[in-house]
Design a protein around this motif. Structure first.
Motif, PDB file in Angstrom:
ATOM      1  N   GLY A 368     -17.447   8.853  34.333  1.00 18.67           N
ATOM      2  CA  GLY A 368     -16.167   8.974  33.649  1.00 18.67           C
ATOM      3  C   GLY A 368     -16.242   8.430  32.238  1.00 18.67           C
ATOM      4  N   THR A 369     -15.085   8.331  31.613  1.00 17.35           N
ATOM      5  CA  THR A 369     -15.035   7.879  30.224  1.00 17.35           C
ATOM      6  C   THR A 369     -15.088   6.363  30.161  1.00 17.35           C
ATOM      7  OG1 THR A 369     -13.867   9.823  29.429  1.00 17.35           O
ATOM      8  CG2 THR A 369     -13.601   7.820  28.155  1.00 17.35           C
ATOM      9  N   SER A 370     -15.973   5.857  29.298  1.00 13.18           N
ATOM     10  CA  SER A 370     -16.129   4.413  29.171  1.00 13.18           C
ATOM     11  C   SER A 370     -16.621   4.059  27.771  1.00 13.18           C
ATOM     12  CB  SER A 370     -17.124   3.881  30.209  1.00 13.18           C
ATOM     13  OG  SER A 370     -17.454   2.538  29.937  1.00 13.18           O
ATOM     14  N   ILE A 375     -24.521   7.022  26.966  1.00 14.13           N
ATOM     15  CA  ILE A 375     -24.802   8.174  26.104  1.00 14.13           C
ATOM     16  C   ILE A 375     -24.435   7.899  24.649  1.00 14.13           C
ATOM     17  CG2 ILE A 375     -22.592   9.420  26.256  1.00 14.13           C
ATOM     18  CD1 ILE A 375     -24.388  11.974  26.755  1.00 14.13           C
ATOM     19  N   ARG A 376     -23.662   6.847  24.429  1.00 16.39           N
ATOM     20  CA  ARG A 376     -23.297   6.499  23.059  1.00 16.39           C
ATOM     21  C   ARG A 376     -24.536   6.364  22.170  1.00 16.39           C
ATOM     22  NH1 ARG A 376     -23.817   2.677  19.548  1.00 16.39           N
ATOM     23  NH2 ARG A 376     -22.145   2.197  18.061  1.00 16.39           N
ATOM     24  N   ASP A 377     -25.556   5.646  22.669  1.00 15.39           N
ATOM     25  CA  ASP A 377     -26.744   5.409  21.854  1.00 15.39           C
ATOM     26  C   ASP A 377     -27.494   6.704  21.573  1.00 15.39           C
ATOM     27  OD1 ASP A 377     -26.095   2.742  21.879  1.00 15.39           O
ATOM     28  OD2 ASP A 377     -27.474   2.225  23.499  1.00 15.39           O
ATOM     29  N   GLU A 378     -27.445   7.650  22.522  1.00 11.53           N
ATOM     30  CA  GLU A 378     -28.083   8.949  22.303  1.00 11.53           C
ATOM     31  C   GLU A 378     -27.348   9.738  21.214  1.00 11.53           C
ATOM     32  OE1 GLU A 378     -28.845  11.148  25.912  1.00 11.53           O
ATOM     33  OE2 GLU A 378     -28.901   9.279  27.075  1.00 11.53           O
ATOM     34  N   ILE A 379     -26.040   9.650  21.224  1.00 11.92           N
ATOM     35  CA  ILE A 379     -25.246  10.324  20.184  1.00 11.92           C
ATOM     36  C   ILE A 379     -25.621   9.770  18.814  1.00 11.92           C
ATOM     37  CG2 ILE A 379     -22.922  10.764  19.306  1.00 11.92           C
ATOM     38  CD1 ILE A 379     -21.903  10.344  22.208  1.00 11.92           C
ATOM     39  N   VAL A 380     -25.619   8.435  18.702  1.00 11.64           N
ATOM     40  CA  VAL A 380     -25.916   7.791  17.422  1.00 11.64           C
ATOM     41  C   VAL A 380     -27.299   8.200  16.926  1.00 11.64           C
ATOM     42  CG1 VAL A 380     -26.341   5.569  16.287  1.00 11.64           C
ATOM     43  CG2 VAL A 380     -24.375   5.833  17.814  1.00 11.64           C
ATOM     44  N   PRO A 392     -19.572   6.326  17.831  1.00 11.76           N
ATOM     45  CA  PRO A 392     -18.781   6.839  18.946  1.00 11.76           C
ATOM     46  C   PRO A 392     -18.068   5.720  19.697  1.00 11.76           C
ATOM     47  CG  PRO A 392     -21.068   7.595  19.033  1.00 11.76           C
ATOM     48  CD  PRO A 392     -21.008   6.483  18.048  1.00 11.76           C
ATOM     49  N   LEU A 393     -17.063   6.108  20.456  1.00 10.08           N
ATOM     50  CA  LEU A 393     -16.365   5.209  21.370  1.00 10.08           C
ATOM     51  C   LEU A 393     -16.870   5.543  22.774  1.00 10.08           C
ATOM     52  CD1 LEU A 393     -12.919   5.712  19.671  1.00 10.08           C
ATOM     53  CD2 LEU A 393     -14.238   3.582  19.628  1.00 10.08           C
ATOM     54  N   GLY A 394     -18.028   5.029  23.107  1.00  5.99           N
ATOM     55  CA  GLY A 394     -18.656   5.372  24.375  1.00  5.99           C
ATOM     56  C   GLY A 394     -19.060   6.830  24.394  1.00  5.99           C
ATOM     57  N   ASN A 395     -18.571   7.578  25.394  1.00  6.15           N
ATOM     58  CA  ASN A 395     -18.901   9.003  25.499  1.00  6.15           C
ATOM     59  C   ASN A 395     -17.937   9.889  24.707  1.00  6.15           C
ATOM     60  OD1 ASN A 395     -17.056   8.142  27.682  1.00  6.15           O
ATOM     61  ND2 ASN A 395     -17.024  10.307  28.202  1.00  6.15           N
ATOM     62  N   VAL A 396     -17.091   9.269  23.893  1.00  8.55           N
ATOM     63  CA  VAL A 396     -16.208  10.025  22.994  1.00  8.55           C
ATOM     64  C   VAL A 396     -16.729   9.854  21.574  1.00  8.55           C
ATOM     65  CG1 VAL A 396     -13.877  10.310  22.095  1.00  8.55           C
ATOM     66  CG2 VAL A 396     -14.215   9.637  24.499  1.00  8.55           C
ATOM     67  N   PHE A 397     -17.125  10.956  20.951  1.00  7.11           N
ATOM     68  CA  PHE A 397     -17.445  10.865  19.530  1.00  7.11           C
ATOM     69  C   PHE A 397     -16.427  11.686  18.753  1.00  7.11           C
ATOM     70  CE2 PHE A 397     -20.052  14.373  21.047  1.00  7.11           C
ATOM     71  CZ  PHE A 397     -20.117  15.296  20.000  1.00  7.11           C
TER      72      PHE A 397
END
Length: 427
Positions: A368-370, A375-380, A392-397
């Motif tokens: 869920g959303t956290s 995955i935040r680090d993968e996005i960055v 990002p804010l966790g899994n929200v970018f």
């Protein structure tokens, strides 16, 4: 000789950062318009406007000129028993851009303190009149800053957990969705009917740090209407939503109902210097007028009303009075709408949402959303590898770029986004 990054590692404690595990920070040596430039020659699009403050871009020459001119006159002066022209100009112009009920401006240093001041205003408003209305209402998931009062009216748990024993009590309403809007209003009515609720504080239309959660202006109107029916004073925390982010100058411009206090910061100076404003109605202000000095708002900061920050804010207001700024806001809104349509049924995405220049993409995750999603680090990492700085804010970018961002840069952001989404599907 130690490098700058080695010195940073030796002496600096960065915000919202686990210093044991975080990668080394970018060594930024220059910033201009939408971009950072590093010591090793990289260029990065600052897609989140450096924590949402650089609304006109970095190194804006018009604001820089205003800053330089003001420095040649007054750098700083005490703001008790003294005043200066730029603070007066800013207060007048901000009041003129807000609904006419707003007539008094209190200066502070940042968004958290602007909120802190607003809470103190309302608590003392009731105290000065000898009225017992001790309860405060806030919205679940709220973020209003990191001082203790601001944390108290924010989301419990997460990075506030160590401090919760020291918070004052607050009643929280659920976040509104299509399914529960009416139920929340009924719950709010039950709480307000007690006659003990003195304050409602809310981020209008968009909850920022909760993951850019968005809700309807019509629902907010109904809540504010209800609050005023029970003589509950309302604070709009527009620290993030102000200065064009929602497509209008303030989020409240989307609403019919008007709060009693509004908190402003972030884009106020165009991202150049820290400044916060707490703007109140005359009704709030008049409750502090008394022959008793103890009834005054006995609050202040060493840098209250700093003339350099006020000059930058006035210059930023000049830019908001130019049609070019609003043309750029509309252009970004159009890009957001088009990209949302493109992403609507993407299998990696749980939800996309936008308000004005803010576009949020919520990734589908098993847990869920956290805020702590791995995955935040993968996005960055992916975005940095492709020339974009993002937090990002966790899994929200999300994207809320400087308004001067070019179409070419927006296309780059879109291409990098699509590439990342395809990459995580293949994982």
């Amino acid at each position: 000789m130690a490098s700058w990054i080695e010195k940073d590692n030796a002496y600096v404690w960065h915000p919202f950062t686990q210093m044991k595990t975080a990668p080394l920070p970018l060594e930024v040596v220059a910033a201009k318009d939408t971009c950072f430039y590093t010591a090793t020659g990289e260029k990065y699009i600052d897609i989140n406007s450096s924590w949402w403050v650089n609304v006109h871009g970095h190194g804006n020459e018009y604001i820089g000129k205003a800053l330089s001119e003001q420095f040649s006159k007054i750098d700083h002066t005490i703001f008790a028993d003294a005043t200066h022209h730029k603070a007066i100009e800013l207060a007048e112009r901000v009041c003129q851009k807000l609904p006419e009920t707003f007539q008094k401006v209190f200066f502070s240093d940042n968004g958290s303190t602007a909120v802190e001041v607003a809470l103190k205003m309302i608590v003392q408003y009731w105290y000065n009149q000898g009225i017992h209305k001790p309860k405060i209402l806030a919205l679940d998931g709220a973020y209003h800053g990191d001082t203790f009062g601001a944390m108290s009216v924010g989301q419990r748990g997460g990075f506030n957990t160590p401090f919760e024993p020291y918070f004052f009590d607050v009643d929280f309403l659920d976040f509104p969705t299509a399914e529960n809007e009416q139920l929340i209003l009924e719950n709010a009515r039950l709480k307000m009917e007690s006659g003990e609720v003195g304050c409602l504080i809310i981020e209008p239309l968009v909850q920022g740090s909760a993951g850019m959660r968005m809700y309807r202006a019509e629902w907010l109107d109904a809540l504010v209407r209800l609050a005023h029916a029970f003589d509950v004073k309302v604070i709009f925390d527009e620290v993030m939503t102000g200065w064009g982010r929602t497509g209008k100058l303030f989020a409240m411009n989307h609403c019919e109902e008007v709060p009693d206090i509004v908190c402003l910061s972030k884009g106020l100076t165009g991202g150049t210097l820290p400044l916060g404003l707490t703007v109140a109605t005359l009704e709030i202000y008049n409750a502090f007028l008394s022959d008793k000095k103890a009834n005054a708002l006995l609050h202040g900061h060493s840098f209250t009303g700093n003339s350099l920050a006020c000059a930058c804010a006035c210059a930023s207001l000049d830019l908001f009075e130019q049609q070019k700024t609003w043309d750029n806001v509309k252009r970004i809104e159009g890009w957001n709408q088009r990209l949302m349509g493109k992403l609507e049924k993407h299998p990696a995405i749980f939800n996309t949402r936008m308000t004005g220049t803010i576009l949020a993409i919520e990734l589908r995750q098993q847990e869920g959303t956290s805020y702590y999603s791995a995955i935040r680090d993968e996005i960055v990492a992916h975005f940095l590898e492709n020339g974009i700085f993002i937090r990002p804010l966790g899994n929200v970018f999300f994207f809320n770029p400087p308004y001067c961002i070019s179409d070419e840069e927006l296309r780059q952001v879109e291409d990098v986004t699509m590439c990342f989404l395809e990459k995580i599907i293949e994982m």
